[in-house]
Motif scaffolding. Structure first.
Motif, PDB file in Angstrom:
ATOM      1  N   PRO A   1      -7.890   2.489  -2.938  1.00  0.00           N
ATOM      2  CA  PRO A   1      -7.670   2.300  -1.497  1.00  0.00           C
ATOM      3  C   PRO A   1      -8.558   1.236  -0.867  1.00  0.00           C
ATOM      4  O   PRO A   1      -8.235   0.730   0.215  1.00  0.00           O
ATOM      5  CB  PRO A   1      -7.985   3.690  -0.911  1.00  0.00           C
TER       6      PRO A   1
ATOM      7  N   ASN B   1       3.614   5.500  -1.588  1.00  0.00           N
ATOM      8  CA  ASN B   1       2.191   5.312  -1.878  1.00  0.00           C
ATOM      9  C   ASN B   1       2.015   4.427  -3.107  1.00  0.00           C
ATOM     10  O   ASN B   1       2.931   4.248  -3.904  1.00  0.00           O
ATOM     11  CB  ASN B   1       1.486   6.654  -2.111  1.00  0.00           C
ATOM     12  N   SER B   2       0.822   3.890  -3.223  1.00  0.00           N
ATOM     13  CA  SER B   2       0.418   3.127  -4.400  1.00  0.00           C
ATOM     14  C   SER B   2      -0.844   3.767  -4.960  1.00  0.00           C
ATOM     15  O   SER B   2      -1.653   4.320  -4.219  1.00  0.00           O
ATOM     16  CB  SER B   2       0.133   1.670  -4.010  1.00  0.00           C
TER      17      SER B   2
ATOM     18  N   ARG C   1       0.826  -1.213   0.000  1.00  0.00           N
ATOM     19  CA  ARG C   1       0.000   0.000   0.000  1.00  0.00           C
ATOM     20  C   ARG C   1       0.853   1.253   0.000  1.00  0.00           C
ATOM     21  O   ARG C   1       0.516   2.263  -0.650  1.00  0.00           O
ATOM     22  CB  ARG C   1      -0.929  -0.013   1.222  1.00  0.00           C
TER      23      ARG C   1
END
Length: 306
Positions: A185, A180-181, A140
């Motif tokens: 979410p 971050n990805s 994530r």
């Protein structure tokens, strides 16, 4: 705070559920800071199929959040309404190797993945040895340390969406950026595959020892902390900005900016979630005042104030 108990309704709507549902379960013990209120519902799925079944039957209006080992998490004192999912090591913690591929469940500790790779004489994953989280969090957040990041070694990942459908992701699909990805979410990652490079075992172990030594000498790892608090701004270091703003050792209630590494916040023993978050915001304000640079939280903050 005590939330209404909705577990009987959830169980009635999910007769084939195999995982455990707990009402008003404390989250403080699941975080490294040891602060925060309860989860309205804490769900621990048995495996990926159980997780998918749960999500497919979960009312859309209920908030949902996933926690790992809670190493970079502040839970606010009012607790978390809705459902918190915790993937257990038993159901999601396996690791293994085949040729130059390292596989891991989302609940596997980053450190264990590094050890699994090392046991197979595979290099490139040593940086995971210094990250105090799980693979789910690494996916994530594009977790990284000592000059390497998750995106450097990831082949692919799997996850389950809010509607209970299973998905696979390539490295490109992850849309990695710094810490971050870009994946939705709401996706709950369940496993990952990494590629290592064959290397001499003594070289791998030496690199892992370097990573561990750095952590022990530069970070307050034996305190109630949450890891790096703020992301490094482009071309700068968060700790240097915090130090220049005179915040090293700053206290608020039971929370303190670490003397050893001032991008770490510490619960000195009696801090609340409010103390820690407010101290962080105080640091952000002072850095902005002194340097004109805005620090962005790396630690996740969930829940409602008391």
């Amino acid at each position: 705070m005590t939330f209404p108990d909705i577990t009987p309704d959830l169980k009635a709507a999910m007769p084939d559920l195999r995982g455990r549902l707990l009402a008003n379960q404390s989250l403080a013990e699941l975080t490294w800071f040891r602060v925060g209120g309860p989860a309205q519902v804490l769900f621990t799925p048995m495996d990926e199929d159980d997780l998918a079944y749960f999500l497919a039957h979960l009312p859309e209006q209920l908030p949902l959040y996933v926690v790992g080992v809670g190493s970079n998490l502040i839970v606010r004192d009012g607790g978390m309404p809705g459902v918190v999912i915790r993937l257990s090591p038993r159901g999601f913690g396996e690791t293994g190797t085949q040729d130059d591929i390292v596989s891991a469940g989302a609940a596997a500790l980053d450190k264990r993945v590094a050890e699994t790779a090392a046991a197979a004489n595979l290099a490139g994953l040593e940086f995971f040895f210094g990250i105090p989280g799980t693979i789910g969090g690494a996916l994530r957040m594009n977790a990284g340390a000592n000059g390497s990041e998750t995106r450097d070694v990831l082949l692919g990942a799997t996850g389950v969406s809010r509607d209970g459908k299973k998905h696979t992701f390539t490295n490109a699909d992850m849309k990695f950026v710094y810490r971050n990805s870009g994946v939705d979410p709401s996706i709950i990652f369940t496993s990952a595959r990494f590629r290592g490079a064959p290397a001499a075992p003594e070289a791998i172990r030496a690199r892992m020892n370097e990573v561990q030594t750095h952590r022990e000498t530069a970070q307050p790892i034996r305190e109630k902390t949450g890891g790096s608090t703020f992301k490094n701004p482009p071309g700068n270091s968060a700790w240097k900005l915090i130090d220049a703003a005179g915040c090293r050792g700053l206290r608020l209630g039971g929370a303190q900016v670490s003397e050893m590494h001032c991008n770490f916040l510490i619960n000195t023993g009696a801090a609340t979630g409010h103390d820690i978050e407010t101290l962080g915001e105080t640091v952000r304000a002072r850095v902005m005042e002194i340097s004109g640079i805005e620090l962005h939280w790396e630690i996740k903050r969930i829940g409602i104030p008391r």
